[in-house]
Design an enzyme around this catalytic site. Sequence first.
Site, PDB file in Angstrom:
ATOM      1  N   LYS A   7       6.605  11.904 -26.029  1.00 61.64           N
ATOM      2  CA  LYS A   7       7.959  11.145 -26.054  1.00 61.64           C
ATOM      3  C   LYS A   7       8.436  10.298 -27.048  1.00 61.64           C
ATOM      4  O   LYS A   7       9.274  10.347 -27.673  1.00 61.64           O
ATOM      5  CB  LYS A   7       8.282  10.543 -24.729  1.00 61.64           C
ATOM      6  CG  LYS A   7       8.083  11.167 -23.379  1.00 61.64           C
ATOM      7  CD  LYS A   7       9.069  12.076 -23.140  1.00 61.64           C
ATOM      8  CE  LYS A   7       9.100  12.769 -21.787  1.00 61.64           C
ATOM      9  NZ  LYS A   7       7.882  13.698 -21.626  1.00 61.64           N
TER      10      LYS A   7
HETATM   11  C1  LIG Z   1       7.840  15.049 -21.227  1.00 60.57           C
HETATM   12  C2  LIG Z   1       6.349  15.511 -21.524  1.00 60.57           C
HETATM   13  C3  LIG Z   1       6.064  17.025 -21.301  1.00 60.57           C
HETATM   14  C4  LIG Z   1       7.180  18.004 -21.276  1.00 60.57           C
HETATM   15  O1  LIG Z   1       8.117  18.121 -22.406  1.00 60.57           O
HETATM   16  P1  LIG Z   1       9.431  18.644 -22.317  1.00 60.57           P
HETATM   17  O2  LIG Z   1      10.174  18.540 -23.440  1.00 60.57           O
HETATM   18  O3  LIG Z   1      10.050  18.096 -20.953  1.00 60.57           O
HETATM   19  O4  LIG Z   1       9.391  19.951 -21.858  1.00 60.57           O
HETATM   20  C5  LIG Z   1       4.689  17.617 -21.527  1.00 60.57           C
HETATM   21  N1  LIG Z   1       3.741  16.578 -21.793  1.00 60.57           N
HETATM   22  C6  LIG Z   1       4.088  15.164 -21.747  1.00 60.57           C
HETATM   23  C7  LIG Z   1       2.770  14.323 -21.776  1.00 60.57           C
HETATM   24  C8  LIG Z   1       5.304  14.464 -21.537  1.00 60.57           C
HETATM   25  O5  LIG Z   1       5.308  13.305 -21.630  1.00 60.57           O
END
Ligand SMILES: *Cc1c(COP(=O)(O)O)cnc(C)c1O
Length: 495
Positions: free
Chosen positions: A112
């Site tokens: 993120k």
């Molecule tokens: C948010 C997140 C995801 C998923 O990503 P998206 O863009 O929502 O598909 C996968 N792994 C982790 C560790 C995340 O924080």
Amino acid sequence: MKYSSTRGNGVKLDSAQAIIQGLATDGGLFVPDSLPKVDASFIAALQELTYEERDAKVLGLFLTDYTEEEVKGCVTRAYGNGKFDDAMRAPVKIFDDMGVLELWHGPTSAFKDMALQLLPQLMSTALKKTGEKDEVLILVATSGDTGKAALEGFRDVDQIKIMVFYPEGGVSRIQQLQMLTQEGSNVNVTAVRGNFDDAQSGVKAIFGDKSFAEELGAKGVKLSSANSINWGRLVPQIVYYFSAYADLVKAGKIQAGEEINFTVPTGNFGDILAGFYAKCMGLPVHKLICASNANNVLTDFLRTGVYDRNRDFYKTITPSMDILISSNLERLLFHMTEDTAKVAGWMKDLVATGRYEVGQELLQKIQQTFWADWTGDDDTKELIGRVFADKHYVPDTHTAVAWKVAENYQQATKDGHYMVIASTASPYKFNGSVLEALGAETAGLDEFAMLDKLQELNDDPTPQGLASLRTKPLLHKDVCAVTAMKQAVLDFAAK
Ligand SMILES: *Cc1c(COP(=O)(O)O)cnc(C)c1O
């Protein structure tokens, strides 16, 4: 380049306006009116550039209303300043048979950060460009990861404040400490007496309350969100697909122009959609493989063309993928059909019945680019143990889901294109499940003892942001009832 809604209300905005507004007024998501195309020389030139320089090049194609200087300033503040613990920002760990694109070297040790470090800079610059005088107050309800990443991204950013609500007792101890120790002159963290749904409903109610918005407006404050449907959160993610490709060519692992595959652990469909944009722009991508956990609504959709959220919800060892509504899929449907009436219809069906169906023709078109599978917790853990034994590398649980699905894809299709796995979190962030997968004893260990234990096994050091939690002072002690959230927002806005 202009941006308009996936649902076709006809309004066209510059990227700065789209980023401030977040969501289109008809409930749709902002999409660019056309996708920029790049050629082989554009991609080749990336090889000798730093991540920030690569970033500015790719972003510049989309954010045409920002000056070159503005874009450069944003990416430097986002990824420079020692916030990332790797000089490459998003390095590819290159193994003989595959690469692992590590997206977790930012301040909160999860992917993120790649987007939430840049979005605040793009938003703050947008406020200046558009002559906005009000202050923006970002409200977030979090079940853990997003709140911390948003706090780190928005801390001390001009003209913006951020307030995060989390369920009291509803996040892990590490996640709670990450938030309670948050520094910054413009941040607030408040525990809500209730569960995540209570906190989220409280925030949604505040966003939907027109008279409350007027009350804040009179004080010169506008509410906004750091939600993953904001274009300013999606566009930063396109860059690392290009960056990874450039690194692989540079390392001699692939030839310039050779197509490769990416497998992406998916929840809200933001990460993998960014890969789709990269492919549309001309990056040599063969297949994008969508990996899910037991909440496999996307696997079913990409296999059958039926999206159906009417199903059991599972809590898994990959909590960031425990999602049944993948909002960014709406953007894919738009680009694949360019038919806003159809997209609006499907989204209406989704709200009314929890289900929509796109038909065989569109499904086949989607399947030319996407392949999908899922894996359960036991197989995910088995993979972590096996990868550690084979490669002496420790993937986190989310990364392991992708890794396992990538193996399934290769077995099922015999496709030999070079495979890159998107690694979305540091194993230290999900240390309990990772240690279990490695067969280590965790009974009686607290979070910090588990960090130490994982450190004994793993070659990579514990990220500074997690290690430093041991000694940081707790700065945020506010707790409120769901019914008191509005007052808490007012109090913070007045500060
Ligand atoms: C948010 C997140 C995801 C998923 O990503 P998206 O863009 O929502 O598909 C996968 N792994 C982790 C560790 C995340 O924080």
